[in-house]
Design an enzyme around this catalytic site. Sequence first.
Site, PDB file in Angstrom:
ATOM      1  N   THR A  81       0.665  -1.200  -0.165  1.00 29.99           N
ATOM      2  CA  THR A  81       0.061  -0.001   0.014  1.00 29.99           C
ATOM      3  C   THR A  81       0.952   1.238   0.065  1.00 29.99           C
ATOM      4  O   THR A  81       1.925   1.251   0.724  1.00 29.99           O
ATOM      5  CB  THR A  81      -0.750  -0.048   1.207  1.00 29.99           C
ATOM      6  OG1 THR A  81      -1.523  -1.156   1.231  1.00 29.99           O
ATOM      7  CG2 THR A  81      -1.886   1.066   1.225  1.00 29.99           C
TER       8      THR A  81
ATOM      9  N   CYS B  75      31.112   6.519  10.712  1.00 33.20           N
ATOM     10  CA  CYS B  75      31.902   6.634  12.206  1.00 33.20           C
ATOM     11  C   CYS B  75      32.107   5.256  12.389  1.00 33.20           C
ATOM     12  O   CYS B  75      31.184   4.374  12.536  1.00 33.20           O
ATOM     13  CB  CYS B  75      30.882   6.993  13.184  1.00 33.20           C
ATOM     14  SG  CYS B  75      31.508   7.585  14.756  1.00 33.20           S
TER      15      CYS B  75
END
Length: 388
Positions: free
Chosen positions: A239, A328
């Site tokens: 959907t 990181c």
Amino acid sequence: MDLIYLDNNATTRPADAVVEAMVESMRARWANPSSVHRFGQSARQSIDQARRKVADLIGCRPRELVFTGGGTESINLAIRGVLQSNPGRRVLVSSRLEHSAVRELCEHLEPDGVEIIWIACDDDGIVQPDRLDDLLRNRGDEVALVSLQWANNETGVINPVEQLATVCRRHGVLFHTDAVQWVGKMPTDIAPTAVDLLSCSAHKMHGPKGVGALYVRRGLRLTPQMIGGPHERSLRGGTEHVAGIVGMGVAAELAQGWLETDGPSRMAALRDDLERRLLERIDGAAVNGASAPRLWNTSSMAFAPLEAEAILLLLSERGLCASAGAACSSGSLDPSPVLLAMGVPPEQAHGSIRLSLSRETTESEVEAACEIVPAVVEKLRRSWIAAG
Ligand code: PLP
């Protein structure tokens, strides 16, 4: 403290009209767009309207667009979808300068027997059409897809995508471009080009996060990746995220209106002013990719011998939000693979941060950044010298 947001390549602030349209969509057009009743058809119409707006922005037919859950999903659908539709061709061509959405997907596909050819860029970070031509002359018959970004998210450097696509067409090879940083910031007219697939994302043009689109040239065979329904012409089951799609449509319309003004040249002048003033005020500062054609909004600046992470933390303390093109890992920032692939020396890459503008960035924000960045760099350099 008013925060200054110069991290617009990560995400732009949704425009007020986008937020309003999304709220209206959730309040008044919340029904399932696959339902045949009137409520459902009202939601369906809002999707159709948004599709027309995005199609206008990039210059294609509405039927050539598939709404997705963002740039990364569009890229996955393009690359995996083409590979699965062409089992006889097991080679992908891409570049080490791509966003991780492309780079990591390519690496992920390697154990499944897909060969990745990483085409080299020049010192400005550009993939030259001649180099692609040489490669495809030798290996073109095996290549399922060439995927190269339109503009780089860290440096803003622009690839000559129309020429690269033409080279591919000449060799009978499909071409996809990751245009996530390009669409909405630069005029786009995809139909006359030889580009076969284009990925874009709403949150880079003042739209919502988690919604994007894939342009699929008419007639191209693509295997769906999200199976489970006839949605999006069976290319993406599930959907639809109606409010997100509506938001993307409004963002596209606003971007198109802005592109027709002097906005892009005005903002390019503001970015150039920011760079010029920082270069004047900070010894040894450098702009990565400075000599290449670049997006009007992006500035990758190096302040060796400092570490980007330290610069970003101190900038944030002083109210300036910026970013670095780095991942990181274990508490420290690795130098950006993009800058290293461009031949930027590791010391310079370690000290590089990205300042990126949006069409909402003001002169006074740039003014303030020109005070904050030199003060931060000077403070860190003093402590660096003191630490020996
Ligand atoms: N490609 C580029 C060049 C990007 O900058 C980004 C996001 O930063 C993506 C792809 C991924 O898009 P999304 O965040 O919509 O998944």
